[in-house]
Scaffold this active site. Sequence first.
Site, PDB file in Angstrom:
ATOM      1  N   CYS A   1       0.020   3.932   2.488  1.00 45.29           N
ATOM      2  CA  CYS A   1       0.308   3.578   3.879  1.00 45.29           C
ATOM      3  C   CYS A   1       1.800   3.652   4.156  1.00 45.29           C
ATOM      4  O   CYS A   1       2.228   4.246   5.139  1.00 45.29           O
ATOM      5  CB  CYS A   1      -0.159   2.155   4.165  1.00 45.29           C
ATOM      6  SG  CYS A   1      -1.819   1.827   3.559  1.00 45.29           S
ATOM      7  N   ASP A   2       2.588   3.029   3.303  1.00 48.59           N
ATOM      8  CA  ASP A   2       3.996   2.799   3.620  1.00 48.59           C
ATOM      9  C   ASP A   2       4.975   3.659   2.818  1.00 48.59           C
ATOM     10  O   ASP A   2       6.165   3.643   3.109  1.00 48.59           O
ATOM     11  CB  ASP A   2       4.318   1.307   3.427  1.00 48.59           C
ATOM     12  CG  ASP A   2       3.465   0.432   4.340  1.00 48.59           C
ATOM     13  OD1 ASP A   2       3.145   0.894   5.454  1.00 48.59           O
ATOM     14  OD2 ASP A   2       3.111  -0.689   3.953  1.00 48.59           O
TER      15      ASP A   2
ATOM     16  N   CYS B   1       0.834  -1.198   0.000  1.00 48.18           N
ATOM     17  CA  CYS B   1       0.000   0.000   0.000  1.00 48.18           C
ATOM     18  C   CYS B   1       0.876   1.258   0.000  1.00 48.18           C
ATOM     19  O   CYS B   1       1.444   1.617   1.034  1.00 48.18           O
ATOM     20  CB  CYS B   1      -0.892  -0.035   1.244  1.00 48.18           C
ATOM     21  SG  CYS B   1      -1.855   1.459   1.467  1.00 48.18           S
TER      22      CYS B   1
HETATM   23  P1  FAD Z   1     -10.538  -6.350   5.962  1.00 47.22           P
HETATM   24  O1  FAD Z   1      -9.598  -5.623   6.807  1.00 47.22           O
HETATM   25  O2  FAD Z   1     -10.011  -7.138   4.813  1.00 47.22           O
HETATM   26  O3  FAD Z   1     -11.413  -7.288   6.901  1.00 47.22           O
HETATM   27  C1  FAD Z   1     -12.314  -8.224   6.405  1.00 47.22           C
HETATM   28  C2  FAD Z   1     -12.458  -9.386   7.350  1.00 47.22           C
HETATM   29  O4  FAD Z   1     -13.461 -10.293   6.856  1.00 47.22           O
HETATM   30  C3  FAD Z   1     -11.198 -10.225   7.501  1.00 47.22           C
HETATM   31  O5  FAD Z   1     -10.995 -10.522   8.847  1.00 47.22           O
HETATM   32  C4  FAD Z   1     -11.503 -11.466   6.696  1.00 47.22           C
HETATM   33  O6  FAD Z   1     -10.785 -12.586   7.170  1.00 47.22           O
HETATM   34  C5  FAD Z   1     -12.989 -11.621   6.939  1.00 47.22           C
HETATM   35  N1  FAD Z   1     -13.657 -12.448   5.931  1.00 47.22           N
HETATM   36  C6  FAD Z   1     -13.278 -12.695   4.657  1.00 47.22           C
HETATM   37  N2  FAD Z   1     -14.127 -13.526   4.050  1.00 47.22           N
HETATM   38  C7  FAD Z   1     -15.090 -13.812   4.968  1.00 47.22           C
HETATM   39  C8  FAD Z   1     -16.257 -14.610   4.946  1.00 47.22           C
HETATM   40  N3  FAD Z   1     -16.616 -15.290   3.866  1.00 47.22           N
HETATM   41  N4  FAD Z   1     -17.013 -14.663   6.069  1.00 47.22           N
HETATM   42  C9  FAD Z   1     -16.661 -13.965   7.178  1.00 47.22           C
HETATM   43  N5  FAD Z   1     -15.564 -13.195   7.258  1.00 47.22           N
HETATM   44  C10 FAD Z   1     -14.788 -13.121   6.166  1.00 47.22           C
HETATM   45  N6  FAD Z   1      -4.837   1.134   5.475  1.00 47.22           N
HETATM   46  C11 FAD Z   1      -4.613   2.305   6.080  1.00 47.22           C
HETATM   47  O7  FAD Z   1      -5.509   3.140   6.160  1.00 47.22           O
HETATM   48  N7  FAD Z   1      -3.399   2.566   6.648  1.00 47.22           N
HETATM   49  C12 FAD Z   1      -2.357   1.691   6.627  1.00 47.22           C
HETATM   50  O8  FAD Z   1      -1.261   1.997   7.136  1.00 47.22           O
HETATM   51  C13 FAD Z   1      -2.576   0.430   5.978  1.00 47.22           C
HETATM   52  N8  FAD Z   1      -1.579  -0.480   5.891  1.00 47.22           N
HETATM   53  C14 FAD Z   1      -1.842  -1.689   5.319  1.00 47.22           C
HETATM   54  C15 FAD Z   1      -0.812  -2.645   5.313  1.00 47.22           C
HETATM   55  C16 FAD Z   1      -1.045  -3.900   4.810  1.00 47.22           C
HETATM   56  C17 FAD Z   1       0.066  -4.922   4.850  1.00 47.22           C
HETATM   57  C18 FAD Z   1      -2.334  -4.226   4.278  1.00 47.22           C
HETATM   58  C19 FAD Z   1      -2.604  -5.619   3.751  1.00 47.22           C
HETATM   59  C20 FAD Z   1      -3.332  -3.282   4.255  1.00 47.22           C
HETATM   60  C21 FAD Z   1      -3.104  -1.999   4.775  1.00 47.22           C
HETATM   61  N9  FAD Z   1      -4.090  -1.007   4.768  1.00 47.22           N
HETATM   62  C22 FAD Z   1      -3.856   0.187   5.407  1.00 47.22           C
HETATM   63  C23 FAD Z   1      -5.421  -1.235   4.161  1.00 47.22           C
HETATM   64  C24 FAD Z   1      -6.451  -1.555   5.244  1.00 47.22           C
HETATM   65  O9  FAD Z   1      -5.951  -2.569   6.085  1.00 47.22           O
HETATM   66  C25 FAD Z   1      -7.767  -1.965   4.615  1.00 47.22           C
HETATM   67  O10 FAD Z   1      -8.250  -0.938   3.760  1.00 47.22           O
HETATM   68  C26 FAD Z   1      -8.839  -2.234   5.672  1.00 47.22           C
HETATM   69  O11 FAD Z   1      -8.410  -3.220   6.583  1.00 47.22           O
HETATM   70  C27 FAD Z   1     -10.144  -2.680   5.017  1.00 47.22           C
HETATM   71  O12 FAD Z   1     -11.069  -2.993   6.009  1.00 47.22           O
HETATM   72  P2  FAD Z   1     -12.285  -3.983   5.732  1.00 47.22           P
HETATM   73  O13 FAD Z   1     -12.969  -4.132   7.031  1.00 47.22           O
HETATM   74  O14 FAD Z   1     -13.039  -3.538   4.554  1.00 47.22           O
HETATM   75  O15 FAD Z   1     -11.624  -5.375   5.285  1.00 47.22           O
END
Ligand code: FAD
Length: 307
Positions: free
Chosen positions: A137-138, A134
């Site tokens: 982010c980084d 990202c």
């Molecule tokens: P997610 O965080 O992906 O959460 C979704 C959850 O649903 C997960 O726990 C998953 O396992 C679960 N899930 C999946 N399928 C199913 C299913 N069928 N049934 C039930 N549960 C399920 N963003 C920032 O703003 N700042 C940062 O510094 C930053 N750094 C990042 C670094 C890394 C290495 C990564 C990978 C991402 C980073 N991001 C950062 C992006 C940020 O993490 C995401 O935008 C954010 O987490 C998205 O949130 P979400 O709840 O939509 O999805």
Amino acid sequence: PFDVLVLGAGPAGAAAAIYAARKGIRTGLVAERFGGQVQDTMAIENFISVTHTEGPQLSRALEEHVKSYEVDIIRAQRAEQLLPAAHAGELHQVTLESGATLKSKTLIIATGARWREMGVPGEQQYKARGVCFCPHCDGPLFKGKRVAVIGGGNSGVEAAIDLAGIVAHVTLLEFDSQLRADEVLQRKLAILPNVQVITHAQTTEVLGDGSKVTGLRYQPRNGGEGQELALEGIFVQIGLLPNTDWLKDQLAINRGEIITDARGATSIGGIFAAGDCTNVPYKQIVIATGEGAKAALSAFDHLIRTC
Ligand code: FAD
């Protein structure tokens, strides 16, 4: 049955569960893993009002916040199948991996996404120690350093343009014979003095000193010997895969992303979606939490109008 059932406990799902529970309605949360992608993150410095935190710490905070409300948490489970209500006023059903079926008047899908990885040696070992996904982010961590961007599609070229303003030098590696990004982005990239583009390049290994990235190895696909680049950071931009495979026959989805409107509504009444699994642009924590809150308010609005 639940009034609101939230699927996924990343930032979007946690925010949705909190907003729903605060309305005093029956709220369930299928939490495979609290924090979602945040669990895999080291430093987080762009979650507004939190100057610095780390993934596991923010994940714990999300969990504590959810637990301070009356939310029925279904742990360590993934949703496997969606059976939408056949008629307005009926319940939506979600089957979990365990075989259990949950019923709810409204659903909020917040199953997030995962970055496509290169699958080369060193990538796992040096994740968050130089291998990043990202740029928003980084990127700032590599101020004045040398980085590579892997992938010459729109995200890769956007990342290279973004990073060029922060880091000392960017090498963009594209597997194909040409970049696939929009013309306007390619033109912008071409005039940057500190960016080099290498096409026909297949990254074969991430190199490191045991604690951090020191370079990468690639194989020119048009012949010649393997090459090495010395650098401190590698931004992998070869795709973000929404966790929506299990929904593709039911909901309107475009390139894996659930299509939502400005209120987080999907193509089916009473089913909402939020965060990285949707077509909302820019995948960030602060955006996912906002979208989760919005989806919960929309679900509540739907309930008071229809149920
Ligand atoms: P997610 O965080 O992906 O959460 C979704 C959850 O649903 C997960 O726990 C998953 O396992 C679960 N899930 C999946 N399928 C199913 C299913 N069928 N049934 C039930 N549960 C399920 N963003 C920032 O703003 N700042 C940062 O510094 C930053 N750094 C990042 C670094 C890394 C290495 C990564 C990978 C991402 C980073 N991001 C950062 C992006 C940020 O993490 C995401 O935008 C954010 O987490 C998205 O949130 P979400 O709840 O939509 O999805």
